[in-house]
Write an enzyme that holds these catalytic residues in place. Structure first.
Site, PDB file in Angstrom:
ATOM      1  N   TYR A 148       0.842  -1.183   0.000  1.00 41.14           N
ATOM      2  CA  TYR A 148       0.000   0.000   0.000  1.00 41.14           C
ATOM      3  C   TYR A 148       0.887   1.246   0.000  1.00 41.14           C
ATOM      4  CZ  TYR A 148      -4.534   2.175   0.144  1.00 41.14           C
ATOM      5  OH  TYR A 148      -5.661   2.886  -0.210  1.00 41.14           O
ATOM      6  N   GLN A 208      12.038   0.582  15.071  1.00 36.72           N
ATOM      7  CA  GLN A 208      12.254  -0.565  14.195  1.00 36.72           C
ATOM      8  C   GLN A 208      13.630  -0.511  13.550  1.00 36.72           C
ATOM      9  OE1 GLN A 208       9.303  -2.334  11.176  1.00 36.72           O
ATOM     10  NE2 GLN A 208      10.464  -0.896   9.935  1.00 36.72           N
ATOM     11  N   HIS A 230       7.382   5.186   0.955  1.00 38.34           N
ATOM     12  CA  HIS A 230       7.925   3.960   0.358  1.00 38.34           C
ATOM     13  C   HIS A 230       8.708   4.285  -0.914  1.00 38.34           C
ATOM     14  CE1 HIS A 230       4.270   2.221   2.447  1.00 38.34           C
ATOM     15  NE2 HIS A 230       5.236   1.503   2.950  1.00 38.34           N
TER      16      HIS A 230
END
Length: 286
Positions: free
Chosen positions: A32, A153, A37
């Site tokens: 998505y 992360q 991204h």
């Protein structure tokens, strides 16, 4: 652009690239795609000969009451966007391909995962570390690219790579933001128009903390209270956490004498958003 659905297919593709002396960049995603991204993919294209992107909504990193089933998915759109950026191959495995019957091995990174989102989402980083380890072993990239929005992360993955002697470099890319400063996230689509307007308080609060820091404020408690106060004044916001932690070990700090991460998680309706600010770093990057 090649679309690979099996481990063998993507390994064969990477093996052929390496036989030609090409470097491999890797962008692991849950799909998505948004501009964040695509920025990671463009960065990978700049420094690597071949770019592989994975699209895999990893069930191991979702808790039992989280949004795995409704996590947004649109493979056709993702493929089109990746092709426009110039990605060379997409790895889009099934859950069964990644976790076949009898799968029992998991990866735990201790310490870094016991605070912030790790405290709020038990088991989340175990799922992240496990799937990323598998993806690194499958793709064998020279460099892997992560967004700074997911700062915890990125720090967990860096520690895992160092501790397990993985032969690759982790590259952190600055957070990409909307016009009003909200960090781009696949979960932003869950926000109602009213919640979306309310969420703009997050970047405003971080910017206020940045200005206070630049004006000489070094007391972590006062910086946290500044951010919490601004967010709490927004009726639609429910604070999960606002904390300042040291970089890279994410230890609590009372005074900022070195690089530190100001991190927050806030719910608007049923949508949980995270964001952060790196303080005390020359370029503001982890």
């Amino acid at each position: 652009m090649l679309i690979c659905r099996t481990i063998k297919e993507i390994r064969d593709f990477v093996r052929q690239a390496r036989s030609r002396g090409l470097t491999v960049g890797f962008v692991p995603t849950m799909g998505y795609f948004h501009e964040g991204h695509l920025t990671l993919m463009r960065r990978a294209k700049e420094v690597c000969d071949v770019v592989v992107v994975s699209i895999f909504v990893n069930p191991l990193q979702f808790g039992p009451r989280e949004d795995y089933d409704r996590y947004p998915r649109d493979l056709d759109r993702d493929v089109s966007l990746a092709r426009e950026v110039g990605v060379d191959a997409i790895f889009h495995p099934s859950v069964e391909e990644m976790y076949p019957p009898g799968f029992t091995t998991h990866v735990d990174v201790e310490g870094l995962t016991e605070c912030l989102c790790g405290l709020s989402r038990p088991g989340h980083f175990r799922g992240v570390a496990t799937v990323v380890t598998k993806l690194f072993n499958i793709v064998r990239p020279d460099k892997a690219f992560f967004g700074q929005k997911d700062a915890q992360q990125a720090l967990v993955i860096r520690r895992m790579v160092e501790d397990l002697n993985m032969d690759l470099e982790i590259v952190t890319v600055p957070t990409v933001r909307e016009e009003d400063g909200l960090a781009m996230s696949s979960r932003n689509v869950y926000l109602s128009p009213e919640e979306r307007r309310a969420a703009a308080v997050l970047p405003r609060s971080l910017d206020a903390a940045r200005r206070a820091y630049e004006s000489g404020e070094r007391d972590a408690g006062r910086l946290v209270e500044l951010v919490r106060g601004m967010i709490a004044a927004e009726p639609r916001a429910r604070i999960d956490y606002v904390e300042i932690r040291s970089i890279p070990d994410l230890k609590p700090v009372s005074r900022l004498d070195g690089p530190a991460l100001l991190a927050l998680a806030v719910r608007f309706g049923s949508t949980r958003l995270i964001d952060n600010l790196v303080l005390g770093s020359p370029d503001g990057v982890l």
